[in-house]
Write an enzyme that holds these catalytic residues in place. Structure first.
Site, mmCIF file in Angstrom:
data_model
loop_
_atom_site.group_PDB
_atom_site.id
_atom_site.type_symbol
_atom_site.label_atom_id
_atom_site.label_comp_id
_atom_site.label_asym_id
_atom_site.label_seq_id
_atom_site.Cartn_x
_atom_site.Cartn_y
_atom_site.Cartn_z
ATOM 1 C CB ILE A 12 -0.948 0.015 1.230
ATOM 2 C CG1 ILE A 12 -1.836 -1.244 1.231
ATOM 3 C CG2 ILE A 12 -1.805 1.276 1.231
ATOM 4 C CD1 ILE A 12 -2.659 -1.428 2.509
ATOM 5 C CG ASP A 31 9.789 0.095 4.105
ATOM 6 O OD1 ASP A 31 10.372 -0.962 4.430
ATOM 7 O OD2 ASP A 31 8.629 0.131 3.688
ATOM 8 C CG LEU A 72 0.690 3.431 5.020
ATOM 9 C CD1 LEU A 72 1.193 4.048 3.729
ATOM 10 C CD2 LEU A 72 -0.619 2.728 4.795
ATOM 11 C CE1 TYR A 141 -1.528 -5.782 11.599
ATOM 12 C CE2 TYR A 141 -3.865 -6.313 11.572
ATOM 13 C CZ TYR A 141 -2.779 -5.657 11.017
ATOM 14 O OH TYR A 141 -2.954 -4.873 9.898
ATOM 15 C CE LYS A 145 -1.888 -2.062 12.004
ATOM 16 N NZ LYS A 145 -1.056 -1.111 11.270
ATOM 17 C CB VAL A 184 -7.152 -14.293 -0.384
ATOM 18 C CG1 VAL A 184 -8.254 -13.281 -0.657
ATOM 19 C CG2 VAL A 184 -7.549 -15.656 -0.837
HETATM 20 P P1 NAD Z 1 3.464 -4.459 3.547
HETATM 21 O O1 NAD Z 1 4.118 -5.536 4.350
HETATM 22 O O2 NAD Z 1 3.528 -4.556 2.072
HETATM 23 O O3 NAD Z 1 4.011 -3.037 3.982
HETATM 24 C C1 NAD Z 1 4.553 -2.780 5.244
HETATM 25 C C2 NAD Z 1 5.851 -2.035 5.036
HETATM 26 O O4 NAD Z 1 6.377 -1.676 6.312
HETATM 27 C C3 NAD Z 1 6.928 -2.866 4.333
HETATM 28 O O5 NAD Z 1 7.514 -2.106 3.290
HETATM 29 C C4 NAD Z 1 7.938 -3.185 5.425
HETATM 30 O O6 NAD Z 1 9.263 -3.323 4.912
HETATM 31 C C5 NAD Z 1 7.758 -2.004 6.341
HETATM 32 N N1 NAD Z 1 8.084 -2.298 7.740
HETATM 33 C C6 NAD Z 1 7.712 -3.389 8.468
HETATM 34 N N2 NAD Z 1 8.195 -3.297 9.709
HETATM 35 C C7 NAD Z 1 8.894 -2.133 9.772
HETATM 36 C C8 NAD Z 1 9.636 -1.482 10.808
HETATM 37 N N3 NAD Z 1 9.756 -2.019 12.023
HETATM 38 N N4 NAD Z 1 10.232 -0.301 10.511
HETATM 39 C C9 NAD Z 1 10.129 0.248 9.280
HETATM 40 N N5 NAD Z 1 9.438 -0.320 8.279
HETATM 41 C C10 NAD Z 1 8.826 -1.492 8.521
HETATM 42 O O7 NAD Z 1 1.930 -4.399 4.052
HETATM 43 P P2 NAD Z 1 0.684 -3.555 3.502
HETATM 44 O O8 NAD Z 1 -0.374 -4.532 3.190
HETATM 45 O O9 NAD Z 1 1.102 -2.553 2.491
HETATM 46 O O10 NAD Z 1 0.239 -2.798 4.843
HETATM 47 C C11 NAD Z 1 0.449 -1.412 5.054
HETATM 48 C C12 NAD Z 1 -0.302 -0.991 6.308
HETATM 49 O O11 NAD Z 1 -1.709 -1.198 6.148
HETATM 50 C C13 NAD Z 1 0.090 -1.768 7.573
HETATM 51 O O12 NAD Z 1 0.094 -0.867 8.661
HETATM 52 C C14 NAD Z 1 -1.037 -2.766 7.738
HETATM 53 O O13 NAD Z 1 -1.194 -3.162 9.090
HETATM 54 C C15 NAD Z 1 -2.213 -1.960 7.227
HETATM 55 N N6 NAD Z 1 -3.325 -2.774 6.750
HETATM 56 C C16 NAD Z 1 -3.212 -3.506 5.599
HETATM 57 C C17 NAD Z 1 -4.291 -4.254 5.159
HETATM 58 C C18 NAD Z 1 -4.239 -5.069 3.887
HETATM 59 O O14 NAD Z 1 -5.250 -5.702 3.526
HETATM 60 N N7 NAD Z 1 -3.119 -5.105 3.156
HETATM 61 C C19 NAD Z 1 -5.491 -4.267 5.898
HETATM 62 C C20 NAD Z 1 -5.555 -3.526 7.070
HETATM 63 C C21 NAD Z 1 -4.477 -2.763 7.475
#
Ligand code: NAD
Length: 310
Positions: A12, A31, A72, A141, A145, A184
């Site tokens: 995202i 990141d 994020l 988790y 949040k 998924v």
């Molecule tokens: P993703 O794993 O692709 O992105 C997370 C990013 O954070 C990655 O680039 C990772 O390298 C970085 N990261 C992880 N731990 C870190 C740390 N300690 N320090 C710095 N960077 C770190 O996941 P995503 O699906 O893009 O999720 C983005 C956000 O959206 C997250 O906060 C997630 O909880 C939230 N979210 C996602 C979904 C979904 O369906 N994908 C749903 C609800 C919430």
């Protein structure tokens, strides 16, 4: 505007960073590249490869002086949070809290926080579920949040700190990891395009609210521009079961492979769907991309990737 995106190398986050650059903002990304990929960070953005828990994060905020921060970066795995709740809390609670404190310290005008709609309400009979429904998460988790949402609410009351918590539904689209445990659409698309039959956990009648990543980016942009605080569900308000989703993906991939049904995964809620009235009314946002269209866009992306690596 100067905008800092944490997690901007991820699924995202990289779409959000692209959009911020396209809108003419000056973008910095934090990141640690634990799951994100450097090549997904837009070239115009300044990348700090850094853990959000790092004590140097404060220096980055001080140096960059962003007006808005989009947070994020996270430990995103629900099952890892079950196995390693301390690690989850370190990243998702303490990492987030450190960032929020640095934002308050250095005069950040607006924070947008990626929360969860899928993991915050638990199993509920009220569907679509509004933000006013009591949040009793069923995983560390979700609890982490929610804890961050409470800190943001508190700081708003204490000194007017401005933050929107976007409770994302199940986000899907290009760049999602097809080898992860969640996501998924990417997993099914990746498997089908490689000629492998994906596994559906259980009978495939569990429902979720699938929202396209492009719509999520619009929601983030709207929340960043706005001033309203608190929680906003970001989904579609439409429930789709896994069997129907599978049919759409297989159709778009041109595959007639049947899915394999495996055992249920412990902890998976039966139904999940978000009421999005608050985001529509207050942020002026609504999803535009229908599921069939979003699935087709996603499958096209994975088809190109498979072709490029063949
Ligand atoms: P993703 O794993 O692709 O992105 C997370 C990013 O954070 C990655 O680039 C990772 O390298 C970085 N990261 C992880 N731990 C870190 C740390 N300690 N320090 C710095 N960077 C770190 O996941 P995503 O699906 O893009 O999720 C983005 C956000 O959206 C997250 O906060 C997630 O909880 C939230 N979210 C996602 C979904 C979904 O369906 N994908 C749903 C609800 C919430």
């Amino acid at each position: 505007m100067k905008v800092l995106v944490t997690g901007g190398a991820g699924f995202i986050g990289s779409h959000v960073a692209d959009r911020m650059v396209a809108d003419g903002h000056d973008v910095a990304v934090v990141d640690d590249l634990s799951s994100g990929r450097r090549e997904q960070v837009p070239g115009a953005a300044n990348l700090y490869q850094m853990d959000v828990e790092s004590r140097w994060l404060d220096r980055v905020i001080e140096r960059e002086r962003p007006e808005a921060v989009i947070h994020l970066a996270a430990q995103v795995s629900v099952s890892r949070s079950m196995r390693e709740p301390m690690f989850d809390a370190q990243v998702n609670v303490l990492g987030s809290l450190g960032l929020v404190l640095a934002c308050r310290q250095h005069g950040v005008r607006r924070l947008v926080f990626a929360s969860t709609g899928g993991a915050i309400y638990g199993d509920t009979e009220v569907l679509p579920t509004p933000e006013t429904f009591p949040a009793w998460p069923e995983s560390p988790y979700g609890a982490a949040k929610l804890a961050v949402e409470h800190y943001l609410h508190l700081f708003h009351r204490l000194d007017g700190f401005s933050a929107a918590c976007l409770r994302f539904a199940n986000v899907y689209g290009p760049r999602q990891d097809p080898h992860g445990e969640a996501g998924v659409v990417a997993i099914f698309a990746g498997a089908l395009l490689e000629g492998r039959a994906p596994t559906i956990h259980g009978d495939g009648r569990k429902t979720r609210d699938y929202v396209y990543v492009g719509d999520v980016v619009e929601a983030v942009a709207a929340a960043m521009r706005g001033e309203a605080c608190g929680a906003f569900n970001i989904g579609t308000g439409i429930e789709t079961d896994v069997n129907r989703l599978y049919g759409l993906i297989a159709g778009a991939a041109g595959s007639d492979l049947a899915a394999v049904h495996g055992p249920d995964r412990p902890g998976d809620v039966e139904r999940s769907c978000l009421a999005i009235g608050r985001a529509t009314e207050v942020l002026g946002w609504r999803p535009r991309v229908e599921l069939a269209e979003g699935v087709a866009l996603t499958v096209d992306y994975f088809r190109q990737r498979v072709a490029a690596t063949a």
